[in-house]
Design a protein around this motif. Sequence first.
Motif, PDB file in Angstrom:
ATOM      1  N   LYS A  49      41.179  48.908  38.866  1.00 40.54           N
ATOM      2  CA  LYS A  49      40.538  47.662  38.408  1.00 40.54           C
ATOM      3  C   LYS A  49      40.266  46.759  39.613  1.00 40.54           C
ATOM      4  CE  LYS A  49      39.751  44.009  35.661  1.00 40.54           C
ATOM      5  NZ  LYS A  49      38.490  43.895  34.936  1.00 40.54           N
ATOM      6  N   ASN A  50      39.095  46.127  39.617  1.00 43.13           N
ATOM      7  CA  ASN A  50      38.795  45.104  40.618  1.00 43.13           C
ATOM      8  C   ASN A  50      38.767  43.749  39.931  1.00 43.13           C
ATOM      9  OD1 ASN A  50      38.439  46.648  42.974  1.00 43.13           O
ATOM     10  ND2 ASN A  50      36.511  47.422  42.103  1.00 43.13           N
ATOM     11  N   LEU A  51      39.035  42.705  40.684  1.00 47.18           N
ATOM     12  CA  LEU A  51      38.975  41.362  40.110  1.00 47.18           C
ATOM     13  C   LEU A  51      37.855  40.573  40.779  1.00 47.18           C
ATOM     14  CD1 LEU A  51      42.766  40.356  39.963  1.00 47.18           C
ATOM     15  CD2 LEU A  51      41.347  41.190  38.100  1.00 47.18           C
ATOM     16  N   ASP A  89      37.810  35.842  37.975  1.00 46.10           N
ATOM     17  CA  ASP A  89      39.111  36.321  37.471  1.00 46.10           C
ATOM     18  C   ASP A  89      40.254  35.654  38.243  1.00 46.10           C
ATOM     19  OD1 ASP A  89      38.019  38.091  35.619  1.00 46.10           O
ATOM     20  OD2 ASP A  89      37.902  39.736  37.063  1.00 46.10           O
ATOM     21  N   LEU A 141      42.072  37.552  31.502  1.00 44.05           N
ATOM     22  CA  LEU A 141      41.292  38.585  32.190  1.00 44.05           C
ATOM     23  C   LEU A 141      40.526  39.462  31.197  1.00 44.05           C
ATOM     24  CD1 LEU A 141      43.800  39.719  34.969  1.00 44.05           C
ATOM     25  CD2 LEU A 141      41.824  38.220  35.209  1.00 44.05           C
TER      26      LEU A 141
END
Lengths: 309, 153
Positions: free
Chosen positions: B66-68, B72, B33
């Motif tokens: 946090k965004n994925l 990711d 990531l």
Amino acid sequence: MNFIGKDIISVNDMLRNEIDFILEKSEFIENMPVLEKSNLLKGKIIASLFFEPSTRTKDSFTTACYRLGGSITGFTDTSSTSLKKGETLFDTLKMYEIYSDVIVMRHNIEGSARFASECVDIPIINGGDGANQHPTQTLLDLYSIKKNQGKIDGLSIALAGDLKYGRTVHSLACALSLYKDITLYFISPESLKMPDFITELLKERNINFFECNEINDVIDKVDIFYMTRIQGERFPDKTEYEKVKGIYILEKNNLINVKENLKIMHPLPRIDEISKEIDNTPYAYYFEQAANGIPVRQALLSLLTGGIK
Amino acid sequence: MKNDRPYKVYRIEEGIVIDHIPCKMALNVLKVLGLEGIEHNSTITMGINLPSSKLGYKDVIKIENKNLSDDDLNKIAIVAPHASINIIKDGNIAYKHNAKLPEILINTVKCPNPICVTRLEEVKSKFYNIKNGKKLKCHFCEREFELKYVSIL
């Protein structure tokens, strides 16, 4: 079935009916009068891009093309091209897309033929990409089997020698798995066994196969005995090559109890794995096999350019 | 409703919880990531070797604020194939996603074959998910690899 503009990259892309169609057209071209077939590629230019040495593949494509009335451009030695100046494969392909109607390419980089097919809009024929695929060899092997046995379904076929590094035996085993009631025998030393990705595929397709070490264990059971060279150049450790070099030599005394219809095949070049004394027996088929490369490649070139349908 | 059970890993209000990571793979998840470095503003807490009724033992990662992206999620599926990814909003699970390899991965992993064309020419790698996600097959060189042998781009 329409092959105009298609690419021939891998036997894994092909369905059985497509392979059978190409084999039918190969027979059709082989039996066509010479004058009639001499116009099939008239006005067409074939780019023959051989980044790696080749004799049979390159020259049989060249012969196939000339006998159909086509012309050839390209190279066999990259030292005389802009590649020497650092030109990328992509740029070279874009140039030959302008110059030609079909590109036949051999390259030592695996996946280069698939890459080429995505760079240009004209058909690509893979003449061998490293240890990966050599589909025209597989098609000529199948054509040879069909021609000398009258069928492919139901045959027992032995593949012998270097089953680990030999791309021809990998592709041939995959293609044969599309046929019915095939029995395969794999003869190799332990260190050169058929890789798992092939044997797993055969299990998924319910193909009967047996692995063994000795020629005499199976030669009297099979219709086709397909011998291969131990590929010394692909061994990472040369001492391993020395251990298996010359391990199999097919000699006349191996042929005492064989089936009458047995044919011995080999993709060539041979080193010492088939004794020369076999050349004059009715079982030897390797030179005819190489000759069969011409009608098969003629059929492919004609199908891709619309010369035949 | 907020869960009041005791947490071994610091509880978060907003962000991502990656749960059911196979034991000792948490650092690899952070690596794929791109969260190994310092230059991000997320607080990351991590539990390694936590007891799990599903896996025996597991790792957990919690990343605040946090965004994925989909990419990711694909990368997590390669290193932690059965992980569950929870999106946390106001301290609750707003969305739950199970890591799953897509059928095709484009420019996500590097082909381990050193003579594959993708290693030598400017071209995006392309892999097919085969054998129910146990292996990846390179579109170009046609080699098949177990997930543990591929590296993330």
